[in-house]
Design a protein around this motif. Structure first.
Motif, PDB file in Angstrom:
ATOM      1  N   CYS A  69      -7.327 -10.501  19.944  1.00 17.83           N
ATOM      2  CA  CYS A  69      -8.622 -10.938  20.790  1.00 17.83           C
ATOM      3  C   CYS A  69      -9.809 -10.788  19.887  1.00 17.83           C
ATOM      4  CB  CYS A  69      -8.627 -10.323  22.159  1.00 17.83           C
ATOM      5  SG  CYS A  69     -10.103 -10.814  22.913  1.00 17.83           S
ATOM      6  N   CYS A  72     -11.996  -7.855  22.137  1.00 21.71           N
ATOM      7  CA  CYS A  72     -11.568  -6.724  22.288  1.00 21.71           C
ATOM      8  C   CYS A  72     -10.368  -6.200  21.425  1.00 21.71           C
ATOM      9  CB  CYS A  72     -11.305  -6.605  23.886  1.00 21.71           C
ATOM     10  SG  CYS A  72      -9.493  -7.399  24.330  1.00 21.71           S
ATOM     11  N   CYS A 129      -8.481 -12.885  24.593  1.00 19.03           N
ATOM     12  CA  CYS A 129      -7.521 -12.660  25.660  1.00 19.03           C
ATOM     13  C   CYS A 129      -7.661 -13.318  26.945  1.00 19.03           C
ATOM     14  CB  CYS A 129      -7.245 -10.939  25.862  1.00 19.03           C
ATOM     15  SG  CYS A 129      -8.967 -10.261  26.562  1.00 19.03           S
ATOM     16  N   CYS A 133     -13.603 -12.337  28.598  1.00 20.22           N
ATOM     17  CA  CYS A 133     -13.232 -11.079  28.065  1.00 20.22           C
ATOM     18  C   CYS A 133     -14.826 -10.332  27.866  1.00 20.22           C
ATOM     19  CB  CYS A 133     -12.566 -11.186  26.780  1.00 20.22           C
ATOM     20  SG  CYS A 133     -12.456  -9.611  25.979  1.00 20.22           S
ATOM     21  N   ASN A 145     -13.259  -4.265  29.769  1.00 17.56           N
ATOM     22  CA  ASN A 145     -12.298  -4.826  30.574  1.00 17.56           C
ATOM     23  C   ASN A 145     -11.587  -3.980  31.588  1.00 17.56           C
ATOM     24  OD1 ASN A 145     -12.524  -7.720  29.668  1.00 17.56           O
ATOM     25  ND2 ASN A 145     -11.626  -6.937  27.861  1.00 17.56           N
TER      26      ASN A 145
HETATM   27 ZN    ZN Z   1     -10.254  -9.504  24.980  1.00 15.18          ZN
END
Ligand code: ZN
Ligand code: ZN
Length: 169
Positions: A69, A72, A129, A133, A145
């Motif tokens: 991602c 993240c 993702c 996010c 998250n």
């Molecule tokens: Zn993410």
């Protein structure tokens, strides 16, 4: 299974006029990588149809991308789909320069080459993702998250930060 991996598609029956349309549905395994995105399978299904003497290929090429991602770094899998549409011709080019053109070699077309040329230039620049996010905390690196970390993360403009210090004194 070997049949499935065959990247060529015989269209002799279309060239000779014995058939009006031929369908295909293939899965190709391999290793593809572009701009940090990778995938190991291409699905390509569609039809080649005789439209008043012009052979038109229309289909759908698909691959499942994997990449971290962009916010993240969690691993993300995403399905990427491209519609394929163009003219199949034994001539060196399509008569209409605006049409996509797929060459015939012998009596076959190269399905994998067609799917790759549709998918590879159209891959997304990054994967998330999920749309919202929250990413990683720039201070402590925690995945936001999974909850807040309590860090002070006010995004202060650097120039204004200087001014704030000035007024503090
Ligand atoms: Zn993410
Ligand atoms: Zn933090």
């Amino acid at each position: 299974m070997d049949e499935k991996q065959d990247r060529t598609f015989k269209i002799g029956q279309l060239l000779s006029g014995e058939a009006d349309a031929l369908s295909f549905d293939r899965v190709f395994a391999g290793e593809w990588e572009a701009d940090g995105l990778s995938f190991s399978e291409i699905r390509f299904s569609g039809t080649v149809k005789d439209e008043a003497g012009i052979l038109r290929l229309s289909g759908t090429a698909q691959c499942e991308l994997t990449a971290p991602c962009a916010r993240c770094l969690a691993p993300v899998r995403a399905c990427h789909t491209e519609e394929v549409d163009g003219v199949v011709s034994t001539e060196n080019a399509s008569e209409d320069p605006l049409e996509e053109f797929f060459p015939v070699e012998g009596e076959t077309i190269d399905l994998l080459a067609i799917a790759e040329s549709a998918l590879l230039p159209a891959l997304p620049f990054r994967l998330l993702c999920r749309e919202d996010c929250k990413g990683l905390c720039p201070v402590c690196g925690k995945d936001l998250n999974q909850g807040d970390c309590g860090c002070e993360r006010k995004t202060v403009d650097v120039r204004l930060a200087g001014l704030a210090d000035f007024f503090k004194e």
